[in-house]
Scaffold this motif. Structure first.
Motif, PDB file in Angstrom:
ATOM      1  N   ILE A 136     -65.152 124.826  -8.157  1.00  0.00           N
ATOM      2  CA  ILE A 136     -66.541 124.588  -7.474  1.00  0.00           C
ATOM      3  C   ILE A 136     -67.656 124.919  -8.432  1.00  0.00           C
ATOM      4  CG2 ILE A 136     -67.838 124.989  -5.255  1.00  0.00           C
ATOM      5  CD1 ILE A 136     -65.303 125.774  -4.220  1.00  0.00           C
ATOM      6  N   LEU A 175     -68.011 118.452   5.940  1.00  0.00           N
ATOM      7  CA  LEU A 175     -67.753 118.726   4.529  1.00  0.00           C
ATOM      8  C   LEU A 175     -68.759 119.806   4.030  1.00  0.00           C
ATOM      9  CD1 LEU A 175     -67.106 115.373   2.517  1.00  0.00           C
ATOM     10  CD2 LEU A 175     -65.660 117.066   3.915  1.00  0.00           C
ATOM     11  N   ASN A 197     -67.736 121.130  -3.741  1.00  0.00           N
ATOM     12  CA  ASN A 197     -67.301 122.152  -2.524  1.00  0.00           C
ATOM     13  C   ASN A 197     -65.505 121.997  -2.422  1.00  0.00           C
ATOM     14  OD1 ASN A 197     -66.616 120.021  -0.769  1.00  0.00           O
ATOM     15  ND2 ASN A 197     -68.777 119.577  -0.283  1.00  0.00           N
ATOM     16  N   ALA A 198     -65.652 123.217  -1.525  1.00  0.00           N
ATOM     17  CA  ALA A 198     -64.208 123.526  -1.297  1.00  0.00           C
ATOM     18  C   ALA A 198     -63.475 122.242  -0.867  1.00  0.00           C
ATOM     19  CB  ALA A 198     -64.044 124.874  -0.390  1.00  0.00           C
ATOM     20  N   PHE A 199     -64.103 121.496   0.142  1.00  0.00           N
ATOM     21  CA  PHE A 199     -63.285 120.727   0.877  1.00  0.00           C
ATOM     22  C   PHE A 199     -62.982 119.470  -0.348  1.00  0.00           C
ATOM     23  CE2 PHE A 199     -66.198 121.967   4.092  1.00  0.00           C
ATOM     24  CZ  PHE A 199     -65.310 121.936   5.104  1.00  0.00           C
ATOM     25  N   SER A 210     -68.519 130.888  -2.629  1.00  0.00           N
ATOM     26  CA  SER A 210     -69.243 129.642  -2.298  1.00  0.00           C
ATOM     27  C   SER A 210     -68.944 129.498  -0.788  1.00  0.00           C
ATOM     28  CB  SER A 210     -68.435 128.317  -3.092  1.00  0.00           C
ATOM     29  OG  SER A 210     -67.225 128.290  -2.672  1.00  0.00           O
ATOM     30  N   GLN A 211     -68.313 130.424  -0.029  1.00  0.00           N
ATOM     31  CA  GLN A 211     -67.978 130.284   1.417  1.00  0.00           C
ATOM     32  C   GLN A 211     -68.079 131.480   2.251  1.00  0.00           C
ATOM     33  OE1 GLN A 211     -65.122 126.847   2.344  1.00  0.00           O
ATOM     34  NE2 GLN A 211     -64.311 127.878   0.645  1.00  0.00           N
ATOM     35  N   LEU A 232     -64.736 111.107   8.770  1.00  0.00           N
ATOM     36  CA  LEU A 232     -65.604 112.036   9.031  1.00  0.00           C
ATOM     37  C   LEU A 232     -66.374 112.175  10.318  1.00  0.00           C
ATOM     38  CD1 LEU A 232     -66.888 112.179   5.536  1.00  0.00           C
ATOM     39  CD2 LEU A 232     -65.288 113.721   6.544  1.00  0.00           C
ATOM     40  N   ARG A 290     -62.466 120.273  -3.435  1.00  0.00           N
ATOM     41  CA  ARG A 290     -61.322 120.765  -4.219  1.00  0.00           C
ATOM     42  C   ARG A 290     -60.181 120.653  -3.691  1.00  0.00           C
ATOM     43  NH1 ARG A 290     -61.513 127.003  -4.130  1.00  0.00           N
ATOM     44  NH2 ARG A 290     -60.834 126.649  -1.960  1.00  0.00           N
ATOM     45  N   ASP A 291     -59.952 120.985  -2.248  1.00  0.00           N
ATOM     46  CA  ASP A 291     -58.737 121.047  -1.689  1.00  0.00           C
ATOM     47  C   ASP A 291     -58.231 119.609  -1.614  1.00  0.00           C
ATOM     48  OD1 ASP A 291     -59.051 123.557  -1.429  1.00  0.00           O
ATOM     49  OD2 ASP A 291     -59.050 123.718   0.597  1.00  0.00           O
ATOM     50  N   TRP A 292     -59.003 118.492  -1.174  1.00  0.00           N
ATOM     51  CA  TRP A 292     -58.676 117.161  -0.942  1.00  0.00           C
ATOM     52  C   TRP A 292     -58.145 116.620  -2.250  1.00  0.00           C
ATOM     53  CZ3 TRP A 292     -57.182 115.489   3.388  1.00  0.00           C
ATOM     54  CH2 TRP A 292     -57.234 114.140   3.676  1.00  0.00           C
ATOM     55  N   ASN A 335     -70.292 107.450   5.748  1.00  0.00           N
ATOM     56  CA  ASN A 335     -69.756 106.254   5.290  1.00  0.00           C
ATOM     57  C   ASN A 335     -67.978 106.097   5.353  1.00  0.00           C
ATOM     58  OD1 ASN A 335     -69.597 108.090   3.171  1.00  0.00           O
ATOM     59  ND2 ASN A 335     -70.845 106.884   2.031  1.00  0.00           N
ATOM     60  N   LEU A 336     -67.271 107.366   5.639  1.00  0.00           N
ATOM     61  CA  LEU A 336     -66.064 107.504   5.717  1.00  0.00           C
ATOM     62  C   LEU A 336     -65.700 107.766   7.265  1.00  0.00           C
ATOM     63  CD1 LEU A 336     -63.888 107.353   3.499  1.00  0.00           C
ATOM     64  CD2 LEU A 336     -63.722 109.735   3.739  1.00  0.00           C
ATOM     65  N   ALA A 356     -65.633 103.841   0.431  1.00  0.00           N
ATOM     66  CA  ALA A 356     -66.173 104.969   1.128  1.00  0.00           C
ATOM     67  C   ALA A 356     -65.337 106.321   0.672  1.00  0.00           C
ATOM     68  CB  ALA A 356     -65.808 104.714   2.595  1.00  0.00           C
ATOM     69  N   ASN A 357     -64.079 106.131   0.563  1.00  0.00           N
ATOM     70  CA  ASN A 357     -63.259 107.206   0.052  1.00  0.00           C
ATOM     71  C   ASN A 357     -63.691 107.741  -1.361  1.00  0.00           C
ATOM     72  OD1 ASN A 357     -61.138 108.619   1.425  1.00  0.00           O
ATOM     73  ND2 ASN A 357     -60.268 106.423   1.934  1.00  0.00           N
ATOM     74  N   ASN A 381     -54.915 117.945  -2.950  1.00  0.00           N
ATOM     75  CA  ASN A 381     -53.788 117.706  -2.184  1.00  0.00           C
ATOM     76  C   ASN A 381     -53.240 116.066  -2.216  1.00  0.00           C
ATOM     77  OD1 ASN A 381     -53.209 120.032  -1.048  1.00  0.00           O
ATOM     78  ND2 ASN A 381     -54.587 119.825   0.632  1.00  0.00           N
ATOM     79  N   LYS A 382     -54.472 115.237  -2.339  1.00  0.00           N
ATOM     80  CA  LYS A 382     -54.137 113.586  -2.166  1.00  0.00           C
ATOM     81  C   LYS A 382     -54.106 113.040  -3.515  1.00  0.00           C
ATOM     82  CE  LYS A 382     -53.991 112.966   2.280  1.00  0.00           C
ATOM     83  NZ  LYS A 382     -53.094 111.955   2.931  1.00  0.00           N
ATOM     84  N   ARG A 387     -70.514 126.559   3.924  1.00  0.00           N
ATOM     85  CA  ARG A 387     -70.564 126.658   2.829  1.00  0.00           C
ATOM     86  C   ARG A 387     -71.943 127.831   2.491  1.00  0.00           C
ATOM     87  NH1 ARG A 387     -75.076 124.047  -0.140  1.00  0.00           N
ATOM     88  NH2 ARG A 387     -75.699 123.083   1.689  1.00  0.00           N
ATOM     89  N   ASN A 421     -66.612 107.351  -2.806  1.00  0.00           N
ATOM     90  CA  ASN A 421     -67.944 107.881  -2.904  1.00  0.00           C
ATOM     91  C   ASN A 421     -68.012 109.317  -2.077  1.00  0.00           C
ATOM     92  OD1 ASN A 421     -69.416 105.906  -3.965  1.00  0.00           O
ATOM     93  ND2 ASN A 421     -70.014 104.867  -2.106  1.00  0.00           N
ATOM     94  N   THR A 422     -67.231 109.387  -1.176  1.00  0.00           N
ATOM     95  CA  THR A 422     -66.943 110.791  -0.513  1.00  0.00           C
ATOM     96  C   THR A 422     -66.504 111.989  -1.355  1.00  0.00           C
ATOM     97  OG1 THR A 422     -66.853 109.615   1.574  1.00  0.00           O
ATOM     98  CG2 THR A 422     -66.388 111.960   1.616  1.00  0.00           C
ATOM     99  N   TRP A 423     -65.375 111.475  -1.938  1.00  0.00           N
ATOM    100  CA  TRP A 423     -64.704 112.542  -2.679  1.00  0.00           C
ATOM    101  C   TRP A 423     -64.984 112.591  -4.096  1.00  0.00           C
ATOM    102  CZ3 TRP A 423     -63.259 115.386   1.104  1.00  0.00           C
ATOM    103  CH2 TRP A 423     -62.990 114.978   1.899  1.00  0.00           C
ATOM    104  N   PRO A 433     -59.820 115.577   6.321  1.00  0.00           N
ATOM    105  CA  PRO A 433     -59.922 116.636   5.371  1.00  0.00           C
ATOM    106  C   PRO A 433     -59.174 117.782   5.652  1.00  0.00           C
ATOM    107  CG  PRO A 433     -62.031 115.550   5.706  1.00  0.00           C
ATOM    108  CD  PRO A 433     -61.064 115.050   6.975  1.00  0.00           C
ATOM    109  N   VAL A 434     -58.807 118.618   4.765  1.00  0.00           N
ATOM    110  CA  VAL A 434     -58.295 119.856   5.003  1.00  0.00           C
ATOM    111  C   VAL A 434     -59.402 121.007   5.187  1.00  0.00           C
ATOM    112  CG1 VAL A 434     -56.462 121.580   4.023  1.00  0.00           C
ATOM    113  CG2 VAL A 434     -56.531 119.277   3.083  1.00  0.00           C
ATOM    114  N   PRO A 461     -61.001 124.288   4.047  1.00  0.00           N
ATOM    115  CA  PRO A 461     -60.387 124.993   2.991  1.00  0.00           C
ATOM    116  C   PRO A 461     -60.234 126.497   3.366  1.00  0.00           C
ATOM    117  CG  PRO A 461     -62.875 124.516   2.772  1.00  0.00           C
ATOM    118  CD  PRO A 461     -62.177 123.724   3.968  1.00  0.00           C
TER     119      PRO A 461
END
Lengths: 445, 366
Positions: free
Chosen positions: A80, B49, A47-49, B220-221, B30, A51-53, B26-27, A22-23, A56-57, B234, A25-27, B116-117, B119
Motif C-alpha cells: 500500500i 473502498l 489501499n488495502a481493498f 494505513s487503517q 460498489l 491489495r486484497d482484491w 462506475n462499478l 469499470a473493473n 484474491n482475484k 483508511r 478503472n476501479t482496481w 470486494p473483500v 481488508p
C-alpha cells in the motif's frame, strides 16, 4: 525505472483486455511497480481493498502477464502506497509547509503596512537606484529632505515595496505614526464618511499621522471631491512638516482629470521614476529570492528566467515561486529543460508588430486620422507623430531607412534619417516627448 | 441462501450501513451491499473502498449462501415493509426474494463473488474503548475539518491520547476545534488521522452499541470491532500540524455571554450577511458594551447589543459568522467565554466550566 513502467504498462494492457472497463478503472488505477527485487515484483496499490482484491482475484493473471513480458519472475507482492508523490514527502522541506496551520494576517490593521516590505529585501539596480536613494534621504530626514516623495513607474516594478519600506522603517526605528492607504480605499472611506455624516472624524483620522503614504494615486482621476479632500489633507500635513509619499503608474502631469493644484503639489518635492529592471538586476533579484527560500538553481536556469521574464518584477517573482513549488514537490533541483517547460506559459512570445500597428497606435495616441500619416501634408500636428512613427520603426523594429520611407507614403530615406535623428535629439531635452514615447511603447509592446 | 429474521432488527442494521456504498460508482457492485447467511446469523457488508463495514444480526438460517443487492433499493424496501414481524430472504437464481406478511418481492442481485473483500487489519496495536465517548468526541470536532482534499491531514480528525483522555482535533487552518474526552485505556490508543468524511459513517455504526469496542491499528487503517460489527477506515499517513503553539497562553480581553442569547443575535444578524459572512464584534469593557455588527451595502445593517460580563482592553474584530455559528452545537454549557488577545490574533471560545472543548477562530482581514 522506465523498464518497470514499460513492463507494468504491458501487464495492464493485457489485463485490460480481460476485464470490463469499470473493473479496470476501479482496481488498476494508480497501481505501479515499486521495485523488482531479484525476481520478486513489488506492486504499489492505493489501499488495502485493492491489495486484497488484486491478490484474491487477479493474482494469477498478473503473475502470468508479468512472466510473459518480464521473464524470470518468481512472485508478486502488493504494497500500500498512498500515491506516487508519497515517496518524496519524507524530505524535510515538505514538513515545514505543514508547520503553521493558521495564517496570522500578516498586514498590520492599524497602519495597513505589510511587514514583508523592508529595505533588506529590496534589490537596488541601475533602474531604481535614484528612487532608492531618495527614499533613503527621506528616512534620514523625514518631512524635510524630499516632501512629498513621488515615485512612479509601471506595474510590478516595486513602487509599493519601496514606499512601504519607508513606512516600516520610520515606524520601527523612529517610532513615527505611519498610515498606508491606497487611493481607492481613501475614496471609499471618504464616501462612507459623507454618507454617515462623519466627515469630521474622517478629517481628524488622517491628520494625526506623522507619515502619510498613498499608493496608486492615478485612481483619484476624476474623483473631484476626494481630490479636494486630499488637497486639504496634504496642505495640513505639509505645513506641519509631516512626510508624505505617493506612488502612481505615471508622472503626475500625465494623470488625466487631476486638478492642477494637486499636480503642482505632487511635483513640489521629488519626483522619481522606476524604469524596467535590466538583465543584471533581474538576476540579482532572483538570487536574493533564492537566498531567502533556500533552494538551489543553477546559473543557466537563473539566466534563462531572467532573460525570458523581463519588465515586470511581480511576474518574475510569480515564475520563481512556481519553480520553487515544483522543485519542492519533486524534492530536487529542476534542470533547465524542466524550467523551460514550466515557464513556457508565463513568458509571452514577442508579438510580431507590423508597420500598420505602429501607425494605428501612434495616430490614435495623438488623435489624428491614420491616413494623414501617409499623405504629403506637412501640418504640424501630423509631422510630429509621423516622425515618432519613423523613430519607433527604426529603433525598435530595426527596419531600414529606405523601406520605412517607402511604407509611409513613398518618402525619401534622407527624410526618414532626419526624422529619427531629430526625435533622438529632442528626447534628451524634451521630457514630455520622452514620456509620450515611453507611453506609446508600453501600448505597443 | 434462505433465512428468516426479525424485520425491525434487519431494518435497523441496514440503516447503519446503507449510506456507505457510493451512489454513482462506475462499478455497479460498489453500490451494493452483500447479504450472507452463515450459521445462525445474517451478515451485511458494505464498502466504498475508503471504509468497509460488516454488521451481523441473529437469524434462522435454512440454507447458507450470499448475494449482493443494490443498497438504497433494498434498504428502502425493508424499511417500508410493515406486514409481519419477521421477513424471509431467499436467493432465487442470483436474485433475492423478500417475503413479509402478504408481500413478496424479488430484487435483482449481482454476483457475490465480485463483492470486494473487507481488508483485515494486521493488528500492530489494539485497545478497547467506550463507543459512546468516542463518538461524542469525534463529532464535536469533525465540522471544523477542511472540505478540500488538497491537504488530506486537514480534511481529517486527529485523535491522540493525553493523560487518561483522548484528544480529538480538526482544523481547516482558519479555525480549530479540540475536544478532550476522558476514556479508560486511553494510553493504549495510537495517534491516528481519520478522514472527516468517514466520521459520519463511524458515528452511525457505533450508535447504540452499548458494549466496549476493540480498536486495532495498522499503518494505513483503523478497525473497530465488536461481536455484532467490524468497521474499517483508511487513515491518513502523515503528520498533523503542531497546533499547540497557536493557542494563546494569555488573553487581553474576556467576555462571558449567554449561549442562547448569542445564538439568537448571530441568527438575526445572518439575515444581513454578504457573501463573506462577515460579522464585526465590538467589545468595549471601558464602555461596558458588547455589540455585533453586520453591514451589507445592498440590504442594510444590523447592530445587536449582547448582555455580557466583560474584562480587559477594548477590541474590535471581524469574523466569518459561519465559523462562529458552527461551534455552537459542540458547546454544551449554557454560557460561553470569548477570549481575545488583540485585533489580529485568534478568538478562543469555551463553555463556562467546561475545560474539555476549545474552539479557535482567526479574525478576517478587513
Amino acid at each position: 525505472m522506465s523498464d518497470q513502467k514499460k513492463l507494468w504498462d504491458s501487464v495492464l494492457g493485457s489485463v485490460e483486455l480481460q476485464v470490463s472497463k469499470a473493473n479496470f478503472n476501479t482496481w488498476f488505477k494508480d497501481t505501479y511497480i515499486l521495485k523488482n527485487d531479484d525476481g520478486i515484483i513489488y506492486v504499489a496499490v492505493p489501499n488495502a481493498f485493492v491489495r486484497d482484491w488484486l491478490f484474491n482475484k487477479y493474482h494469477k493473471c498478473i503473475l502470468k502477464s508479468l512472466r510473459d513480458y518480464g521473464g524470470d519472475i518468481r512472485s508478486v507482492e502488493y504494497v500500500i502506497t498512498r500515491s506516487e508523490q508519497k515517496k518524496e514527502t519524507d524530505l524535510p522541506k515538505k514538513q515545514e509547509v505543514g508547520e503553521l496551520p493558521l495564517q496570522e494576517p500578516i498586514i498590520n490593521k492599524d497602519d495597513n503596512l505589510n511587514p514583508r516590505y523592508v529595505f533588506e529585501s529590496f534589490v537596488v539596480g541601475p533602474f531604481n537606484e535614484l528612487a532608492h536613494a531618495a527614499s533613503q534621504a527621506v528616512i534620514k530626514k523625514p518631512g524635510i529632505a524630499y516632501n512629498p516623495l513621488f515615485i512612479y513607474g509601471d506595474t510590478g516594478r516595486g513602487k509599493t515595496h519601496l514606499i512601504q519600506a519607508v513606512g516600516n522603517h520610520l515606524k520601527n526605528h523612529s517610532n513615527q505614526r505611519v498610515i498606508y492607504i491606497t487611493s481607492e480605499k481613501f475614496v471609499v472611506e471618504y464616501v462612507n464618511a459623507l454618507q454617515s455624516n462623519k466627515i469630521n472624524q474622517f478629517k481628524e483620522k488622517y491628520r494625526k499621522y506623522d507619515v502619510f503614504i498613498m499608493d496608486d494615486i492615478q485612481f483619484l482621476s476624476g474623483k473631484e471631491k476626494s481630490q479636494e479632500e486630499l488637497f486639504h489633507l496634504f496642505n495640513t500635513l505639509y505645513d506641519n512638516n509631516k512626510q508624505i509619499l505617493f506612488s502612481s503608474d505615471r508622472h503626475p502631469n500625465y494623470i488625466d482629470n487631476l486638478e492642477a493644484r494637486l499636480k503642482s503639489r505632487f511635483s513640489a518635492g521629488m519626483t522619481v521614476d522606476i524604469s524596467a529592471p535590466d538583465h543584471e538586476s533581474r538576476i540579482a533579484i532572483l538570487k536574493t529570492k533564492i537566498k531567502t527560500v533556500g533552494i538551489n538553481l543553477t546559473d543557466d536556469v537563473i539566466d534563462f528566467i531572467a532573460s525570458n521574464v523581463d519588465s515586470n518584477i511581480r511576474e518574475l517573482e510569480g515564475t520563481f515561486n512556481s519553480i520553487v513549488v515544483q522543485s519542492q514537490l519533486k524534492g530536487r533541483t529542476l534542470n533547465l529543460i524542466e524550467v523551460k517547460n514550466l515557464i513556457k506559459d508565463s513568458s509571452k512570445p514577442k508579438k510580431a508588430l507590423s508597420v500598420k500597428d505602429v501607425v494605428k497606435t501612434v495616430s490614435g495616441y495623438y488623435n489624428i486620422a491614420e491616413e494623414s500619416i501617409y499623405e504629403k501634408t506637412r501640418k504640424k500636428e501630423v509631422v510630429k507623430p509621423r516622425q515618432v512613427i519613423m523613430f519607433i520603426l527604426r529603433e525598435n523594429l530595426s527596419i531600414s531607412y529606405p523601406s520605412i520611407g517607402e511604407k509611409l507614403g513613398g518618402r525619401d530615406h534622407t527624410t526618414v534619417i532626419h526624422s529619427c535623428e531629430k526625435i533622438k535629439g529632442d528626447i534628451k531635452i524634451d521630457q514630455k516627448l520622452a514620456q509620450e514615447i515611453e507611453h506609446i511603447k508600453s501600448l505597443l509592446f | 441462501m434462505k433465512l428468516e429474521c426479525v424485520r425491525e432488527r434487519l431494518s435497523a442494521q441496514l440503516s447503519k450501513i446503507d449510506k456507505i456504498p457510493s451512489k454513482n460508482a462506475n462499478l455497479p457492485i460498489l453500490s451494493c451491499i452483500l447479504i450472507s447467511a452463515r450459521k445462525g446469523e445474517l451478515v451485511l457488508r458494505a464498502t466504498n473502498l475508503d471504509v468497509g463495514v460488516e454488521v451481523s444480526l441473529p437469524a434462522h438460517v435454512d440454507i447458507e449462501g450470499s448475494v449482493a443487492v443494490p443498497a438504497q433499493m433494498f434498504s428502502s424496501l425493508i424499511s417500508q415493509l410493515k406486514g409481519d414481524k419477521s421477513v424471509v430472504l431467499e436467493s432465487v437464481e442470483g436474485n433475492v426474494k423478500v417475503s413479509c406478511g402478504g408481500v413478496v418481492s424479488v430484487v435483482k442481485g449481482l454476483s457475490p463473488d465480485d463483492f470486494p473483500v473487507i481488508p483485515e487489519v494486521d493488528s500492530v496495536a489494539s485497545t478497547t474503548i467506550n463507543p459512546e465517548s468516542f463518538t461524542k468526541g469525534i463529532l464535536s470536532v469533525s465540522f471544523a475539518a477542511s472540505q478540500s482534499q488538497v491537504k488530506p491531514e486537514l480534511a481529517s480528525v486527529y485523535v491522540y491520547s493525553l493523560d487518561e483522555s483522548l484528544v480529538f482535533v480538526s482544523t481547516d487552518s482558519f479555525r480549530l476545534a479540540e475536544k478532550k474526552v476522558k476514556i479508560k485505556n486511553a494510553a493504549d490508543f495510537n495517534p491516528v488521522i481519520i478522514p472527516s468524511k468517514n466520521v459520519a459513517d463511524i458515528a452511525r455504526v457505533l450508535a447504540g452499541v452499548d458494549e466496549d469496542v476493540v480498536v486495532c491499528f495498522d499503518k494505513s487503517q483503523i478497525q473497530f470491532k465488536s461481536n455484532s460489527f467490524i468497521f474499517v477506515s483508511r487513515v491518513i499517513e502523515g503528520t498533523f500540524p503542531n497546533y499547540a503553539q497557536i493557542i494563546p497562553k494569555e488573553y487581553s480581553t474576556e467576555a462571558i455571554v449567554l449561549k442562547s442569547e448569542f445564538i439568537e443575535a448571530l441568527k438575526t444578524s445572518s439575515l444581513f450577511s454578504d457573501k463573506f459572512n462577515q460579522i464585526k464584534m465590538i467589545i468595549s469593557p471601558s464602555e461596558k458594551k458588547f455589540e455585533t455588527q453586520v453591514k451589507n451595502g445592498d440590504i442594510g445593517e444590523i447592530i445587536s447589543r449582547i448582555h455580557t460580563s466583560l474584562s480587559g482592553e477594548d477590541v474590535e474584530l471581524s469574523f466569518n459568522q459561519r465559523y462562529i455559528t458552527d461551534s455552537m452545537q459542540a458547546i454544551s454549557s449554557d454560557s460561553i467565554v470569548l477570549s481575545f488577545v488583540g485585533a489580529t490574533k485568534p478568538l478562543v471560545m469555551r463553555g463556562v466550566g467546561d475545560k474539555t472543548f476549545l474552539y479557535l477562530v482567526m479574525p478576517m482581514n478587513k
